[in-house]
Design an enzyme around this catalytic site. Sequence first.
Site, PDB file in Angstrom:
ATOM      1  N   ASN A 121      71.756-100.105   1.312  1.00  0.00           N
ATOM      2  CA  ASN A 121      69.982 -99.616   2.042  1.00  0.00           C
ATOM      3  C   ASN A 121      68.973 -99.805   0.578  1.00  0.00           C
ATOM      4  O   ASN A 121      68.684 -98.424   0.166  1.00  0.00           O
ATOM      5  CB  ASN A 121      70.163 -98.150   2.885  1.00  0.00           C
ATOM      6  CG  ASN A 121      69.163 -97.474   2.823  1.00  0.00           C
ATOM      7  OD1 ASN A 121      67.402 -98.872   3.233  1.00  0.00           O
ATOM      8  ND2 ASN A 121      68.797 -96.690   3.571  1.00  0.00           N
ATOM      9  N   TRP A 122      67.659-100.865   1.038  1.00  0.00           N
ATOM     10  CA  TRP A 122      67.045-101.131  -0.453  1.00  0.00           C
ATOM     11  C   TRP A 122      65.822-100.513  -0.120  1.00  0.00           C
ATOM     12  O   TRP A 122      64.980 -99.876  -0.970  1.00  0.00           O
ATOM     13  CB  TRP A 122      66.763-102.728  -1.245  1.00  0.00           C
ATOM     14  CG  TRP A 122      68.342-103.158  -1.438  1.00  0.00           C
ATOM     15  CD1 TRP A 122      69.035-102.074  -1.845  1.00  0.00           C
ATOM     16  CD2 TRP A 122      68.523-104.398  -1.525  1.00  0.00           C
ATOM     17  NE1 TRP A 122      70.220-103.357  -2.362  1.00  0.00           N
ATOM     18  CE2 TRP A 122      69.577-104.513  -2.218  1.00  0.00           C
ATOM     19  CE3 TRP A 122      67.907-105.619  -1.096  1.00  0.00           C
ATOM     20  CZ2 TRP A 122      70.566-105.371  -2.496  1.00  0.00           C
ATOM     21  CZ3 TRP A 122      68.493-106.731  -1.945  1.00  0.00           C
ATOM     22  CH2 TRP A 122      69.704-106.900  -2.281  1.00  0.00           C
ATOM     23  N   LYS A 123      65.744 -99.802   1.152  1.00  0.00           N
ATOM     24  CA  LYS A 123      64.642 -99.543   1.421  1.00  0.00           C
ATOM     25  C   LYS A 123      63.132-100.007   1.434  1.00  0.00           C
ATOM     26  O   LYS A 123      63.154-100.976   1.898  1.00  0.00           O
ATOM     27  CB  LYS A 123      63.787 -97.490   1.426  1.00  0.00           C
ATOM     28  CG  LYS A 123      65.557 -97.161   1.163  1.00  0.00           C
ATOM     29  CD  LYS A 123      65.385 -95.676   0.793  1.00  0.00           C
ATOM     30  CE  LYS A 123      66.912 -95.105   1.398  1.00  0.00           C
ATOM     31  NZ  LYS A 123      66.615 -93.429   1.448  1.00  0.00           N
ATOM     32  N   HIS A 164      68.410 -93.516  10.821  1.00  0.00           N
ATOM     33  CA  HIS A 164      67.830 -92.673   9.460  1.00  0.00           C
ATOM     34  C   HIS A 164      67.109 -92.219   8.990  1.00  0.00           C
ATOM     35  O   HIS A 164      66.394 -91.744  10.046  1.00  0.00           O
ATOM     36  CB  HIS A 164      67.350 -93.831   8.696  1.00  0.00           C
ATOM     37  CG  HIS A 164      68.055 -93.747   6.590  1.00  0.00           C
ATOM     38  ND1 HIS A 164      67.315 -92.301   5.826  1.00  0.00           N
ATOM     39  CD2 HIS A 164      68.651 -94.691   5.722  1.00  0.00           C
ATOM     40  CE1 HIS A 164      67.551 -92.751   5.009  1.00  0.00           C
ATOM     41  NE2 HIS A 164      68.465 -93.321   4.438  1.00  0.00           N
ATOM     42  N   GLU A 215      65.077 -90.706   7.107  1.00  0.00           N
ATOM     43  CA  GLU A 215      63.805 -91.105   7.410  1.00  0.00           C
ATOM     44  C   GLU A 215      62.900 -91.613   8.312  1.00  0.00           C
ATOM     45  O   GLU A 215      62.047 -91.657   8.259  1.00  0.00           O
ATOM     46  CB  GLU A 215      63.306 -91.780   5.611  1.00  0.00           C
ATOM     47  CG  GLU A 215      63.661 -91.120   4.575  1.00  0.00           C
ATOM     48  CD  GLU A 215      64.723 -91.728   3.577  1.00  0.00           C
ATOM     49  OE1 GLU A 215      64.850 -93.354   3.583  1.00  0.00           O
ATOM     50  OE2 GLU A 215      65.178 -92.233   2.961  1.00  0.00           O
ATOM     51  N   GLU A 262      75.220 -88.507   7.082  1.00  0.00           N
ATOM     52  CA  GLU A 262      74.072 -88.571   5.754  1.00  0.00           C
ATOM     53  C   GLU A 262      73.294 -87.773   6.125  1.00  0.00           C
ATOM     54  O   GLU A 262      72.520 -86.854   6.654  1.00  0.00           O
ATOM     55  CB  GLU A 262      73.311 -89.509   5.544  1.00  0.00           C
ATOM     56  CG  GLU A 262      73.148 -90.868   5.627  1.00  0.00           C
ATOM     57  CD  GLU A 262      72.437 -91.789   5.394  1.00  0.00           C
ATOM     58  OE1 GLU A 262      73.066 -92.792   4.265  1.00  0.00           O
ATOM     59  OE2 GLU A 262      71.937 -92.307   5.721  1.00  0.00           O
ATOM     60  N   GLY A 273      68.819 -88.956  -2.186  1.00  0.00           N
ATOM     61  CA  GLY A 273      67.946 -89.221  -2.870  1.00  0.00           C
ATOM     62  C   GLY A 273      67.763 -87.602  -3.809  1.00  0.00           C
ATOM     63  O   GLY A 273      66.700 -87.872  -4.518  1.00  0.00           O
ATOM     64  N   SER A 301      73.199 -89.630  -2.144  1.00  0.00           N
ATOM     65  CA  SER A 301      73.196 -89.691  -3.724  1.00  0.00           C
ATOM     66  C   SER A 301      74.674 -89.627  -4.428  1.00  0.00           C
ATOM     67  O   SER A 301      75.092 -89.388  -5.144  1.00  0.00           O
ATOM     68  CB  SER A 301      73.033 -88.605  -4.182  1.00  0.00           C
ATOM     69  OG  SER A 301      71.939 -87.758  -4.246  1.00  0.00           O
ATOM     70  N   GLY A 322      71.979 -95.669  -1.527  1.00  0.00           N
ATOM     71  CA  GLY A 322      70.002 -96.073  -0.885  1.00  0.00           C
ATOM     72  C   GLY A 322      70.011 -96.803  -2.687  1.00  0.00           C
ATOM     73  O   GLY A 322      70.105 -97.376  -3.573  1.00  0.00           O
ATOM     74  N   GLY A 323      69.292 -95.153  -3.778  1.00  0.00           N
ATOM     75  CA  GLY A 323      68.675 -95.469  -5.190  1.00  0.00           C
ATOM     76  C   GLY A 323      69.944 -96.294  -5.819  1.00  0.00           C
ATOM     77  O   GLY A 323      69.689 -97.361  -6.654  1.00  0.00           O
TER      78      GLY A 323
HETATM   79  P1  PGA Z   1      70.588 -91.968  -1.877  1.00  0.00           P
HETATM   80  O1  PGA Z   1      70.175 -92.750  -0.048  1.00  0.00           O
HETATM   81  O2  PGA Z   1      71.767 -92.923  -2.120  1.00  0.00           O
HETATM   82  O3  PGA Z   1      69.502 -93.131  -2.830  1.00  0.00           O
HETATM   83  O4  PGA Z   1      71.035 -91.274  -2.165  1.00  0.00           O
HETATM   84  C1  PGA Z   1      70.861 -93.145   0.738  1.00  0.00           C
HETATM   85  C2  PGA Z   1      70.025 -93.614   1.998  1.00  0.00           C
HETATM   86  O5  PGA Z   1      69.386 -92.781   2.180  1.00  0.00           O
HETATM   87  O6  PGA Z   1      71.529 -94.138   2.615  1.00  0.00           O
END
Ligand code: PGA
Length: 250
Positions: free
Chosen positions: A7-9, A94, A96, A166, A172, A208, A229-230
């Site tokens: 997930n590159w957001k 998600h 977010e 999640e 994050g 994470s 994500g990150g």
């Molecule tokens: P993260 O993000 O790996 O940076 O914690 C995961 C996500 O939001 O799907």
Amino acid sequence: MKTLVANWKMQLGVRESVALARGVLRALRGRREVPNVLLAPSFPAIPEVVKALGRSRVHVAAQNMHEEESGAYTGEVSAKSLKELGVRAVIIGHSERRAFFGEDDVRVARKAAQAVLTGVHPIVCVGEPLAVREAGEAAGYVHDQLAAVFGADEMPRRARVTVAYEPIWAIGTGVTASVHDVAEMHAAIRTQLSSYGMERVQVLYGGSVTPENAYEFLHHEAVDGVLVGGASTRLGSLVALLDILGDVTS
Ligand code: PGA
């Protein structure tokens, strides 16, 4: 075969997304067994990333979609358009989106149903905030989120779906849930979906995930894959994650 969803957001531009997709292809070249890899760039990068991936076995996911088939919804993107672009899957609900864009369970449910009807595979995100976990109510919280989506009448029972567990406090933050807690939650998710007649369910963990901790999650039989994500936005750590995925898959 375990799965990795990157997930590159809104972290990468179009050119960066294409470069990273090409890096993934290079890293997978020559491998006999290619794990399930889905790259989720931002909307404008989707056509270029689809093109870069060509006929490889790496596919593209979107990060969001609108719940209606079409209509006067300025600025929104339909599942139909995603499908036309060659998008295989879509991340829905998600945390977010729920936190910053006011998506509630009802919209998440409608999006998931629309994705299934359109033929785009839904990756539905669920997960509890820290206070809920600390109060010992995580299981009930996630149960309610799932009931809203998969217990809804409009959800086709025979659909193949992915749920990403999640926990919000792990996204994050560098803090992960324990493998024990994750395995317990995944088992509960499977049982609940099965009670709705849904058996073709894949359950991922997200929050994470890094090359340092991915093995213990991916190695566990209750974990079908990871949503990252990150650590998926940098080639070095993404390739390291693919290596781990290859190890547990083969
Ligand atoms: P993260 O993000 O790996 O940076 O914690 C995961 C996500 O939001 O799907």
